[in-house]
Enzyme design. Structure first.
Site, PDB file in Angstrom:
ATOM      1  N   LYS A 269       6.886  -2.065  -3.118  1.00  0.00           N
ATOM      2  CA  LYS A 269       7.067  -2.360  -4.545  1.00  0.00           C
ATOM      3  C   LYS A 269       8.474  -1.983  -4.991  1.00  0.00           C
ATOM      4  O   LYS A 269       9.030  -0.970  -4.539  1.00  0.00           O
ATOM      5  CB  LYS A 269       6.020  -1.558  -5.328  1.00  0.00           C
TER       6      LYS A 269
ATOM      7  N   SER B 299       0.521  -3.308 -11.950  1.00  0.00           N
ATOM      8  CA  SER B 299       1.899  -3.791 -11.901  1.00  0.00           C
ATOM      9  C   SER B 299       2.390  -4.028 -10.470  1.00  0.00           C
ATOM     10  O   SER B 299       3.456  -4.577 -10.266  1.00  0.00           O
ATOM     11  CB  SER B 299       2.808  -2.781 -12.607  1.00  0.00           C
TER      12      SER B 299
ATOM     13  N   SER C 245      -2.529   0.256 -11.378  1.00  0.00           N
ATOM     14  CA  SER C 245      -1.629  -0.742 -10.794  1.00  0.00           C
ATOM     15  C   SER C 245      -1.791  -1.026  -9.303  1.00  0.00           C
ATOM     16  O   SER C 245      -1.129  -1.904  -8.772  1.00  0.00           O
ATOM     17  CB  SER C 245      -0.176  -0.357 -11.072  1.00  0.00           C
TER      18      SER C 245
END
Length: 434
Positions: free
Chosen positions: A36, A113, A137
């Protein structure tokens, strides 16, 4: 070696590159992974999902320990993945970089996210990936993309070299397509010895939480029951009303209780309050971390995000003490409820992934229910695993198991042991419904 993301990668990558790794005898040797866009990687700028952040920050001078641990275990990093701006959404849509395509349901959001990290695993572009989970997330995109996701106990995996969102809740989590890989990644990140399976002492099915679920709860609970019975015998299965238990044991939640009898929709009062406490502390910590940068740079933020971030910037320190008391009381209450090797079963999210570009207002009930469920592990700091259970009406379904703080190895082993029976059960259910 660097290339930018292409259309063939489901829009999952911000940037593709291969980081130097060391061949080892680890089970992760030669497995590929993606990271990420919130983790430091030496020589690269972490973009935090926003072009203005990327523009105003320098390249990292070292690599986050979580990433280094995987590289040192021989895993091969293939690049950085798209994420929601400033990690402030569970939807997975990003106006600047595009929304990664949900490989399980292309007309639906991938969840955020950690959207790109989940999509990269779901689309089989990598073997596993790293995300972060503050308010959901990792758990949400795992559920929406039909893969496994693990949110570890708070504080057990280093968050050094990870851009903070809200430190009281931030965790480094990971995704995989199968429970064996999920467990192997966990052994490296949690620095666990290879432990034998410990039988659960009790498996509590949170019946009230399943009332928040838009699909028939038996579609999930029957699968769990059958797999637990086969592994440990059915006598350890118990129903529990989690909302009532939390309400009686966490008196500090009174600060956050709303007397909303108007609302027709079913909700669990104590968990709605828990979610309110969590989001208040999250806004307060986000402001401490990033308020100055947002006020100075005035970044271009996507719709929905700008309002949420403005809310955070206007948060005062009032009631923060009450949030801290809620955390302590909830941890104690759930540890008592679970005992040594107990597990709670809850829906991960209230239902299937919403359609792309759904108006935020029509998602209000869904979001409120989602945060009621997600705040249980969020506030207690307990570990939670998201397990895919096939599809219902063509859309991905999941369930979550939660265990007390520090039981990460136990939970990962349990899922690995339960999953073969779960998978068989899901196949039977899906055959019957076709």
């Amino acid at each position: 070696m660097t290339m930018t993301g292409t259309t063939t990668d489901y829009g999952a990558f911000m940037e593709k590159f291969i980081l130097p790794t060391v061949p080892t005898s680890s089970p992760l040797n030669r497995l590929t992974f993606a990271v990420k866009d919130i983790f430091d990687m030496e020589g690269y700028v972490s973009g935090f999902g926003n072009p203005d952040w990327l523009r105003t920050h320098a390249a990292a001078t070292s690599t986050a320990p979580a990433v280094s641990a995987l590289l040192n275990a021989g895993a091969i990093c293939l690049g950085r993945t798209v994420m929601d701006e400033m990690a402030y959404s569970i939807n997975g849509e990003n106006v600047h970089y595009g929304t990664p395509v949900n490989p399980c349901a292309p007309d639906r959001v991938p969840g955020g996210s950690s959207s790109g990290s989940a999509v990269a695993v779901g689309a089989e572009l990598v073997d596993f990936s790293l995300g972060t989970d503050t308010g959901g997330s990792v758990r949400v995109p795992a559920s929406y993309c039909g893969i496994f996701g693990f949110r570890p106990s708070h504080g057990v995996v280093s968050t050094e070299g990870v851009i903070p969102m809200a430190q009281s809740f931030d965790t480094v989590g990971w995704f995989a397509r199968d429970p064996v890989t999920l467990n192997r990644v966990g052994q490296i990140l949690l620095q666990l010895p290879n432990e034998k399976l410990v039988q659960p002492s009790q498996v509590l099915i949170a019946e009230d939480c399943f009332k928040l679920f838009s699909i028939p709860s038996t579609r999930v609970t029957n699968v769990i029951a059958a797999s637990i019975e086969k592994l440990s015998g059915g006598q350890i299965l118990q129903p529990v009303n989690l909302g009532d238990y939390v309400e009686s044991k966490v008196p500090s939640l009174n600060h956050f209780m709303e007397n909303d009898t108007e609302n027709e929709e079913f909700s669990i009062k104590s968990l709605t309050a828990l979610s309110a406490a969590m989001r208040l502390l999250q806004r307060f910590e986000f402001k401490k971390n990033h308020g100055e940068w947002v006020s100075t740079v005035k970044p271009n933020l996507g719709p929905g995000l700008s309002e949420r971030i403005l809310d955070a910037l206007n948060t005062s320190g009032e009631h923060i003490g009450a949030c801290e008391s809620v955390k302590t009381q909830l941890q104690e209450a759930l540890a008592t409820l679970l005992g040594e090797n107990g597990v709670i079963v809850i829906p991960t999210v209230p239902g299937p992934p919403p359609k792309l570009q759904t108006e935020t207002t029509s998602l209000e009930t869904f979001r409120a229910r989602a945060f009621s469920l997600l705040s249980i592990a969020g506030v207690s700091g307990f570990c939670q695993v998201t397990i895919p259970l096939g599809k219902y009406n063509g859309l991905p379904v999941s369930v979550s198991l939660m265990a007390k703080h520090g039981s990460d190895g136990f939970l990962l082993n349990l899922v690995e042991a339960l999953y073969p029976t779960m998978k068989e059960q899901v196949e039977i259910v899906e055959k019957l419904s076709n």
